[in-house]
Motif scaffolding. Sequence first.
Motif, PDB file in Angstrom:
ATOM      1  N   ALA A   1      45.949  89.324  92.006  1.00 44.65           N
ATOM      2  CA  ALA A   1      45.671  89.212  93.436  1.00 44.65           C
ATOM      3  C   ALA A   1      44.228  88.747  93.616  1.00 44.65           C
ATOM      4  CB  ALA A   1      45.873  90.565  94.113  1.00 44.65           C
ATOM      5  N   ARG A   2      43.955  88.115  94.742  1.00 44.76           N
ATOM      6  CA  ARG A   2      42.630  87.527  94.948  1.00 44.76           C
ATOM      7  C   ARG A   2      41.480  88.530  94.759  1.00 44.76           C
ATOM      8  NH1 ARG A   2      39.927  83.124  97.906  1.00 44.76           N
ATOM      9  NH2 ARG A   2      37.988  83.997  98.630  1.00 44.76           N
ATOM     10  N   PRO A   3      41.568  89.767  95.324  1.00 49.33           N
ATOM     11  CA  PRO A   3      40.454  90.704  95.109  1.00 49.33           C
ATOM     12  C   PRO A   3      40.241  91.035  93.629  1.00 49.33           C
ATOM     13  CG  PRO A   3      41.872  91.459  96.879  1.00 49.33           C
ATOM     14  CD  PRO A   3      42.584  90.338  96.232  1.00 49.33           C
ATOM     15  N   LEU A   4      41.337  91.058  92.853  1.00 49.26           N
ATOM     16  CA  LEU A   4      41.184  91.333  91.416  1.00 49.26           C
ATOM     17  C   LEU A   4      40.558  90.130  90.708  1.00 49.26           C
ATOM     18  CD1 LEU A   4      44.557  93.160  90.715  1.00 49.26           C
ATOM     19  CD2 LEU A   4      42.289  94.174  90.712  1.00 49.26           C
ATOM     20  N   ARG A   5      40.921  88.936  91.156  1.00 47.60           N
ATOM     21  CA  ARG A   5      40.288  87.734  90.583  1.00 47.60           C
ATOM     22  C   ARG A   5      38.789  87.761  90.869  1.00 47.60           C
ATOM     23  NH1 ARG A   5      44.687  84.933  93.124  1.00 47.60           N
ATOM     24  NH2 ARG A   5      43.378  83.603  94.416  1.00 47.60           N
ATOM     25  N   ARG A   6      38.481  88.240  92.057  1.00 47.39           N
ATOM     26  CA  ARG A   6      37.067  88.358  92.448  1.00 47.39           C
ATOM     27  C   ARG A   6      36.362  89.361  91.528  1.00 47.39           C
ATOM     28  NH1 ARG A   6      32.865  86.965  94.583  1.00 47.39           N
ATOM     29  NH2 ARG A   6      31.885  87.860  96.415  1.00 47.39           N
ATOM     30  N   MET A   7      37.044  90.461  91.209  1.00 45.71           N
ATOM     31  CA  MET A   7      36.462  91.474  90.319  1.00 45.71           C
ATOM     32  C   MET A   7      36.226  90.886  88.931  1.00 45.71           C
ATOM     33  SD  MET A   7      35.779  94.248  91.940  1.00 45.71           S
ATOM     34  CE  MET A   7      35.401  95.383  90.620  1.00 45.71           C
ATOM     35  N   VAL A   8      37.133  90.007  88.478  1.00 48.51           N
ATOM     36  CA  VAL A   8      36.954  89.374  87.160  1.00 48.51           C
ATOM     37  C   VAL A   8      35.656  88.549  87.175  1.00 48.51           C
ATOM     38  CG1 VAL A   8      37.924  87.716  85.504  1.00 48.51           C
ATOM     39  CG2 VAL A   8      39.441  89.281  86.718  1.00 48.51           C
ATOM     40  N   CYS A   9      35.458  87.809  88.249  1.00 48.76           N
ATOM     41  CA  CYS A   9      34.239  86.990  88.356  1.00 48.76           C
ATOM     42  C   CYS A   9      32.994  87.870  88.423  1.00 48.76           C
ATOM     43  CB  CYS A   9      34.295  86.098  89.593  1.00 48.76           C
ATOM     44  SG  CYS A   9      35.553  84.849  89.471  1.00 48.76           S
ATOM     45  N   LEU A  10      33.083  88.949  89.185  1.00 47.23           N
ATOM     46  CA  LEU A  10      31.940  89.862  89.284  1.00 47.23           C
ATOM     47  C   LEU A  10      31.632  90.483  87.922  1.00 47.23           C
ATOM     48  CD1 LEU A  10      32.812  91.540  92.687  1.00 47.23           C
ATOM     49  CD2 LEU A  10      30.655  90.401  92.188  1.00 47.23           C
ATOM     50  N   ALA A  11      32.692  90.868  87.208  1.00 45.55           N
ATOM     51  CA  ALA A  11      32.492  91.471  85.883  1.00 45.55           C
ATOM     52  C   ALA A  11      31.851  90.455  84.943  1.00 45.55           C
ATOM     53  CB  ALA A  11      33.834  91.949  85.326  1.00 45.55           C
ATOM     54  N   SER A  12      32.333  89.211  84.974  1.00 45.42           N
ATOM     55  CA  SER A  12      31.787  88.218  84.041  1.00 45.42           C
ATOM     56  C   SER A  12      30.326  87.926  84.369  1.00 45.42           C
ATOM     57  CB  SER A  12      32.633  86.947  84.039  1.00 45.42           C
ATOM     58  OG  SER A  12      32.234  86.067  85.023  1.00 45.42           O
ATOM     59  N   THR A  13      29.971  87.978  85.638  1.00 47.95           N
ATOM     60  CA  THR A  13      28.576  87.740  86.039  1.00 47.95           C
ATOM     61  C   THR A  13      27.687  88.913  85.618  1.00 47.95           C
ATOM     62  OG1 THR A  13      29.415  86.563  87.955  1.00 47.95           O
ATOM     63  CG2 THR A  13      27.111  87.195  88.019  1.00 47.95           C
ATOM     64  N   MET A  14      28.168  90.112  85.890  1.00 52.86           N
ATOM     65  CA  MET A  14      27.302  91.278  85.674  1.00 52.86           C
ATOM     66  C   MET A  14      27.231  91.703  84.216  1.00 52.86           C
ATOM     67  SD  MET A  14      28.065  93.258  89.198  1.00 52.86           S
ATOM     68  CE  MET A  14      26.903  94.540  88.891  1.00 52.86           C
ATOM     69  N   LEU A  15      28.193  91.266  83.413  1.00 48.10           N
ATOM     70  CA  LEU A  15      28.135  91.602  81.982  1.00 48.10           C
ATOM     71  C   LEU A  15      27.502  90.481  81.167  1.00 48.10           C
ATOM     72  CD1 LEU A  15      31.702  93.185  81.533  1.00 48.10           C
ATOM     73  CD2 LEU A  15      29.527  94.379  81.804  1.00 48.10           C
ATOM     74  N   SER A  16      27.019  89.439  81.853  1.00 48.12           N
ATOM     75  CA  SER A  16      26.505  88.259  81.139  1.00 48.12           C
ATOM     76  C   SER A  16      25.177  88.515  80.446  1.00 48.12           C
ATOM     77  CB  SER A  16      26.338  87.110  82.131  1.00 48.12           C
ATOM     78  OG  SER A  16      25.309  87.446  83.058  1.00 48.12           O
ATOM     79  N   GLY A  17      24.409  89.465  80.936  1.00 49.00           N
ATOM     80  CA  GLY A  17      23.100  89.749  80.337  1.00 49.00           C
ATOM     81  C   GLY A  17      21.976  88.919  80.931  1.00 49.00           C
ATOM     82  N   SER A  18      22.233  88.225  82.024  1.00 49.97           N
ATOM     83  CA  SER A  18      21.191  87.430  82.687  1.00 49.97           C
ATOM     84  C   SER A  18      20.223  88.375  83.416  1.00 49.97           C
ATOM     85  CB  SER A  18      21.859  86.482  83.682  1.00 49.97           C
ATOM     86  OG  SER A  18      20.971  85.492  84.078  1.00 49.97           O
ATOM     87  N   PRO A  19      18.915  88.078  83.424  1.00 52.23           N
ATOM     88  CA  PRO A  19      17.972  89.022  84.037  1.00 52.23           C
ATOM     89  C   PRO A  19      18.053  89.095  85.557  1.00 52.23           C
ATOM     90  CG  PRO A  19      16.816  87.079  83.218  1.00 52.23           C
ATOM     91  CD  PRO A  19      18.214  86.977  82.740  1.00 52.23           C
ATOM     92  N   VAL A  20      18.462  87.997  86.206  1.00 52.41           N
ATOM     93  CA  VAL A  20      18.598  88.026  87.665  1.00 52.41           C
ATOM     94  C   VAL A  20      20.069  87.745  88.006  1.00 52.41           C
ATOM     95  CG1 VAL A  20      17.920  86.940  89.843  1.00 52.41           C
ATOM     96  CG2 VAL A  20      16.217  87.277  88.048  1.00 52.41           C
TER      97      VAL A  20
END
Lengths: 433, 239
Positions: free
Chosen positions: A355-374
Amino acid sequence: MINISSIKINENNLKNINIEQGKIIGLFGKVNSGKSSILLAILGQSIKGCTFNRESDIDIKEIAYIPTNAEYLFSGIKSTLRGEMQLSAQFLNRPIPDITSIAIKFNVLQLLDRNPFSFSGGEMIRAALSICAVKNPRIWLLDQVFDFLHPDAALEIHNMLLNESQKGKTIVEVHSTYPSWAEDFNDYIFIDNIKKDKKENSYSTSQNINDKPKESHQSKKPLCILKNIEFKYKTGDFKLGPINTNFYSNDIVAIIGPNGSGKTTLLQCIANFNDNMTGDLSISGKYPTKKKWTWAKSAIYCFQNPDDQLYKSTVIDEIKTTIKSLGNTIPIDLNEQIRQFGLGSYLNAEPYQLARPLRRMVCLASTMLSGSPVILLDEPTANLDAEFKEIIFNRVCDAASKGSAIIIVSHDLPFISALANKTLKLLNGKLIN
Amino acid sequence: MSISPARAVGWTIICSSLSLFSSLIIFELSITLSLILVILISTMSIKVITRFIILSAPFLIPLLLIHGVINPQFEQTSLFFLMPIRNDGILFAVSTYANISVFLALAINWWHVDRDNMIDWLIARKIPSIFICLIAQSAAMIPLIERRGFSVLRSQNARGIPTGPNLFHRIKAIPSIILPVITSLMNEADHRSYTLWSRGFGQSQFSGVQLPLGQRSDFFYIISVLILPLTVLHMIDLL
């Protein structure tokens, strides 16, 4: 007017739904509960995984439907809002109504001769309402359209709909959390175990809000420096800046302001998307280059639309791709970290089937687990229920405690007031204290 | 500069008819070249003529080189600095160029037709709305795809997926750009079908055609499939 019975969504049976004339109905449900499917059932459309019986004495032409992404209402066949409004009448073989009076009613008079695809969030919804008003509908269906709006803009639109209901029209609003105007509803439909409880919007998280990072920055070097940042789009008069501000490690910064004030533009400037940006931007002493993909190692951005990003065959691969593309090593406990985003059941699922909100969570997870400083998050809580909002709340606090600076654009004031330790307010492209 | 839809339709009919009936190369050549001139001059626009020259010129030199010099199927008639010259080949090349150019001229003609005028013109002629949707939505989807392609490219760059600087990186990045564009396009087509249908598209009285429930999204799928090749071409261009 409309009765939906024998509703079955993903093998779950739901109770019958009655839509009666002149009522304002709130339809509530958690993420992936089938809210949109029910709205489409009211419209007379069936989608995969949803079956129902529908009895109705009104025609589709008397129902207005505004999807979550209101942009889908605009065909692009005509280049202006006025043209699109006329087209609606022409295709319904009706005389063209008084466009100006509809425009005044929905506050879109100044938008009539503009391209609908250039509208900001609030403008887009008002324009969508005006397009639907051409057919003078008896029922208005709105699928979570308020989440991307500033609370004042959302209330303005709700009040426009209230006026319609006073003329005997029926309004059905879909929400995943309780809106501030919930008392206006005459009828409530709860798809799952969401309770009629205003505490939905409060954040009693496992992490104590008082423990959120609120350090003094006097002794710290800024992580991200914005000096005289200015930006102007090629078309239109809007101008962002000059913006002067610093972000520090452990910061959780909220950028707020009305729709069209430049919040997303500022976030995109920090992400080095805007070529015409002037001024100095640096993160940990590094400056952006024309090779935009290299900047993700300094500042990573999570877009509102998850469909622009997802292309791998499993959720876990999708998240690994982001980490690898930044040249970082995959953590040993990655699966566990993904589970903390509420995606434990979907690790090997195909992202596009979610579902779209879960797809959004996948994107959020990939962004926040990336290790980027900002980490730059654009409306991270839109269309999410209280449970997922709490997950994001905890993950943002966690990322900040590990040294990242999190910059969030959001209209979800209860969420960011509980979360942010610094707030930047934008008005007409300028920072106001 | 805007060309009236009636004129664009008129030129299309004339050119298509002539290309069907002409068989002699010389006849074809003279007809097509004069058609191009008439079409372009009738627009009275330097911009249109310039665009035509820019688009058509790259076809001429390779055609002349291949058929007028290299192609052994045409008899060599003279030598020019040791380079064989084949008169029939040159005639064939110019004729082929003329054929390509006439369609380019037509395409440019259509390019300058105002979309809004075009739709009003079709509606005024009682063309079934389903056909108007099919024609107009296909054209309208191109800028939508362009925007989607740009968003996907930006989104992948934003998470560090390189789309340059060299050819290897560009080729490697193609799946990360093409797949989200295609999948999101299909997703969007599905959602657009509900919303546009609810607006009255494809269900007007004068169309005489009403798509049954559950099948109207097929209509938009057809549009999507029609424009997929354009999507791929555009993505390659973006990269």
